[in-house]
Design a protein around this motif. Structure first.
Motif, PDB file in Angstrom:
ATOM      1  N   LEU A   1     -11.380  17.494  10.822  1.00 31.10           N
ATOM      2  CA  LEU A   1     -11.334  17.521   9.358  1.00 31.10           C
ATOM      3  C   LEU A   1     -10.392  18.610   8.838  1.00 31.10           C
ATOM      4  N   ASP A   2     -10.202  19.679   9.602  1.00 26.92           N
ATOM      5  CA  ASP A   2      -9.201  20.688   9.226  1.00 26.92           C
ATOM      6  C   ASP A   2      -7.806  20.066   9.209  1.00 26.92           C
ATOM      7  N   ILE A   3      -7.512  19.259  10.227  1.00 26.99           N
ATOM      8  CA  ILE A   3      -6.211  18.588  10.297  1.00 26.99           C
ATOM      9  C   ILE A   3      -6.081  17.588   9.151  1.00 26.99           C
ATOM     10  N   VAL A   4      -7.143  16.829   8.901  1.00 25.37           N
ATOM     11  CA  VAL A   4      -7.126  15.855   7.800  1.00 25.37           C
ATOM     12  C   VAL A   4      -6.906  16.575   6.476  1.00 25.37           C
ATOM     13  N   GLU A   5      -7.563  17.718   6.293  1.00 27.55           N
ATOM     14  CA  GLU A   5      -7.406  18.476   5.047  1.00 27.55           C
ATOM     15  C   GLU A   5      -5.973  18.982   4.878  1.00 27.55           C
ATOM     16  N   LYS A   6      -5.351  19.409   5.956  1.00 23.75           N
ATOM     17  CA  LYS A   6      -3.953  19.843   5.870  1.00 23.75           C
ATOM     18  C   LYS A   6      -3.057  18.685   5.447  1.00 23.75           C
ATOM     19  N   ILE A   7      -3.323  17.508   5.987  1.00 21.07           N
ATOM     20  CA  ILE A   7      -2.552  16.318   5.599  1.00 21.07           C
ATOM     21  C   ILE A   7      -2.803  16.003   4.126  1.00 21.07           C
ATOM     22  N   GLU A   8      -4.066  16.088   3.706  1.00 19.01           N
ATOM     23  CA  GLU A   8      -4.399  15.840   2.303  1.00 19.01           C
ATOM     24  C   GLU A   8      -3.664  16.811   1.389  1.00 19.01           C
ATOM     25  N   LYS A   9      -3.657  18.084   1.754  1.00 13.88           N
ATOM     26  CA  LYS A   9      -2.975  19.088   0.931  1.00 13.88           C
ATOM     27  C   LYS A   9      -1.475  18.831   0.867  1.00 13.88           C
ATOM     28  N   ALA A  10      -0.890  18.429   1.994  1.00 10.30           N
ATOM     29  CA  ALA A  10       0.540  18.108   1.990  1.00 10.30           C
ATOM     30  C   ALA A  10       0.814  16.913   1.084  1.00 10.30           C
ATOM     31  N   LEU A  11      -0.015  15.885   1.196  1.00 11.55           N
ATOM     32  CA  LEU A  11       0.145  14.713   0.330  1.00 11.55           C
ATOM     33  C   LEU A  11      -0.046  15.080  -1.138  1.00 11.55           C
ATOM     34  N   LEU A  12      -0.994  15.965  -1.408  1.00 17.03           N
ATOM     35  CA  LEU A  12      -1.211  16.408  -2.780  1.00 17.03           C
ATOM     36  C   LEU A  12       0.002  17.150  -3.325  1.00 17.03           C
ATOM     37  N   CYS A  13       0.568  18.032  -2.521  1.00 22.42           N
ATOM     38  CA  CYS A  13       1.759  18.782  -2.956  1.00 22.42           C
ATOM     39  C   CYS A  13       2.924  17.839  -3.251  1.00 22.42           C
TER      40      CYS A  13
ATOM     41  N   GLN B   1      -4.343  11.512  -6.435  1.00 27.89           N
ATOM     42  CA  GLN B   1      -4.600  12.944  -6.285  1.00 27.89           C
ATOM     43  C   GLN B   1      -6.074  13.270  -6.497  1.00 27.89           C
ATOM     44  N   VAL B   2      -6.699  12.629  -7.467  1.00 25.53           N
ATOM     45  CA  VAL B   2      -8.122  12.860  -7.730  1.00 25.53           C
ATOM     46  C   VAL B   2      -8.962  12.470  -6.516  1.00 25.53           C
ATOM     47  N   MET B   3      -8.644  11.336  -5.920  1.00 28.45           N
ATOM     48  CA  MET B   3      -9.421  10.870  -4.765  1.00 28.45           C
ATOM     49  C   MET B   3      -9.241  11.804  -3.559  1.00 28.45           C
ATOM     50  N   LEU B   4      -8.022  12.275  -3.331  1.00 26.46           N
ATOM     51  CA  LEU B   4      -7.799  13.204  -2.219  1.00 26.46           C
ATOM     52  C   LEU B   4      -8.475  14.551  -2.471  1.00 26.46           C
ATOM     53  N   ALA B   5      -8.323  15.051  -3.683  1.00 24.55           N
ATOM     54  CA  ALA B   5      -8.890  16.362  -4.003  1.00 24.55           C
ATOM     55  C   ALA B   5     -10.416  16.325  -4.013  1.00 24.55           C
ATOM     56  N   SER B   6     -10.990  15.171  -4.313  1.00 22.42           N
ATOM     57  CA  SER B   6     -12.458  15.054  -4.299  1.00 22.42           C
ATOM     58  C   SER B   6     -13.015  15.296  -2.903  1.00 22.42           C
ATOM     59  N   ALA B   7     -12.333  14.794  -1.903  1.00 20.94           N
ATOM     60  CA  ALA B   7     -12.781  15.017  -0.524  1.00 20.94           C
ATOM     61  C   ALA B   7     -12.735  16.505  -0.171  1.00 20.94           C
ATOM     62  N   ILE B   8     -11.689  17.173  -0.603  1.00 20.74           N
ATOM     63  CA  ILE B   8     -11.591  18.619  -0.357  1.00 20.74           C
ATOM     64  C   ILE B   8     -12.685  19.349  -1.122  1.00 20.74           C
TER      65      ILE B   8
ATOM     66  N   CYS C   1      -6.249   3.668  -2.990  1.00 26.40           N
ATOM     67  CA  CYS C   1      -6.726   5.045  -3.101  1.00 26.40           C
ATOM     68  C   CYS C   1      -8.247   5.112  -3.116  1.00 26.40           C
ATOM     69  N   LEU C   2      -8.903   4.066  -3.603  1.00 23.99           N
ATOM     70  CA  LEU C   2     -10.373   4.072  -3.648  1.00 23.99           C
ATOM     71  C   LEU C   2     -11.004   4.047  -2.259  1.00 23.99           C
ATOM     72  N   PRO C   3     -10.703   3.062  -1.406  1.00 25.91           N
ATOM     73  CA  PRO C   3     -11.337   3.116  -0.079  1.00 25.91           C
ATOM     74  C   PRO C   3     -10.881   4.310   0.758  1.00 25.91           C
ATOM     75  N   ILE C   4      -9.622   4.704   0.628  1.00 30.98           N
ATOM     76  CA  ILE C   4      -9.141   5.866   1.393  1.00 30.98           C
ATOM     77  C   ILE C   4      -9.886   7.123   0.958  1.00 30.98           C
ATOM     78  N   GLY C   5      -9.939   7.356  -0.339  1.00 26.07           N
ATOM     79  CA  GLY C   5     -10.639   8.530  -0.853  1.00 26.07           C
ATOM     80  C   GLY C   5     -12.121   8.503  -0.539  1.00 26.07           C
ATOM     81  N   THR C   6     -12.721   7.323  -0.612  1.00 25.82           N
ATOM     82  CA  THR C   6     -14.151   7.191  -0.325  1.00 25.82           C
ATOM     83  C   THR C   6     -14.444   7.509   1.133  1.00 25.82           C
ATOM     84  N   VAL C   7     -13.635   6.994   2.044  1.00 25.97           N
ATOM     85  CA  VAL C   7     -13.833   7.299   3.475  1.00 25.97           C
ATOM     86  C   VAL C   7     -13.682   8.797   3.721  1.00 25.97           C
ATOM     87  N   LEU C   8     -12.681   9.415   3.104  1.00 27.47           N
ATOM     88  CA  LEU C   8     -12.495  10.861   3.268  1.00 27.47           C
ATOM     89  C   LEU C   8     -13.703  11.634   2.728  1.00 27.47           C
TER      90      LEU C   8
END
Length: 164
Positions: free
Chosen positions: A8-20, A58-65, A134-141
């Motif tokens: 999940l640390d690796i996934v979070e780094k990917i999420e942050k990169a995608l968010l940026c 962005q909302v869906m990715l940031a929600s997981a974080i 973005c909905l299923p991706i964010g939900t799974v995260l």
């Protein structure tokens, strides 16, 4: 649990990169849209639509974080009145309720993606299944990070309520 947290640390780094990247793209698209509208009196539909879809993504990715950091919306004043062990228990219960909701959301979001494949967006001309992804991706995260939160809270509860 350590391997899962490292994953999940690796996934979070990917999420942050995608968010940026998506924030930068959205900023450029919005500046472009404002210049076209107010300087040249000409607006494009695709730029507004793209900015909207990027924001939802962005909302869906940031929600997981946010779930992973336990920084989602809650009434802190009431939660901090509880003793640490009860606070952990309330976090587990509320996260479990959230996971149940997310499972329902996942099922319905997959149906939405399937039905969206038949429709095209007005401005971008892409199948609506692409923005709906973005909905299923964010939900799974969010489910993945919720599982980690639950296991950490249970582990800390077993240790006697000592919070990290």
């Amino acid at each position: 649990m350590k391997a899962y947290s490292k994953f999940l640390d690796i996934v979070e780094k990917i999420e942050k990169a995608l968010l940026c990247i998506s924030v930068a793209v959205m900023l450029v698209v919005m500046i472009y849209q404002v210049i076209l509208r107010y300087v040249f009196a000409h607006a494009t539909a695709w730029s507004e639509e793209l900015a909207r879809y990027l924001f939802i993504f962005q909302v869906m990715l940031a929600s997981a974080i946010g779930i992973r950091r336990n920084s989602h919306l809650q009434i802190d004043a009431l939660i901090h009145l509880l003793k640490p062990r009860w606070r952990m228990l309330s976090t587990v219960i509320s996260t479990l309720i959230g996971v149940v909701f997310l499972c329902f959301l996942l099922v319905y979001s997959i149906d939405l993606v399937k039905t969206g494949a038949n429709n095209l967006s007005v401005g971008l001309g892409v199948p609506m299944s692409i923005p709906y992804l973005c909905l299923p991706i964010g939900t799974v995260l969010m489910i993945l990070t919720s599982v980690e939160v639950i296991f950490k809270q249970v582990r800390d509860f077993r240790k006697g309520g000592k919070e990290e």
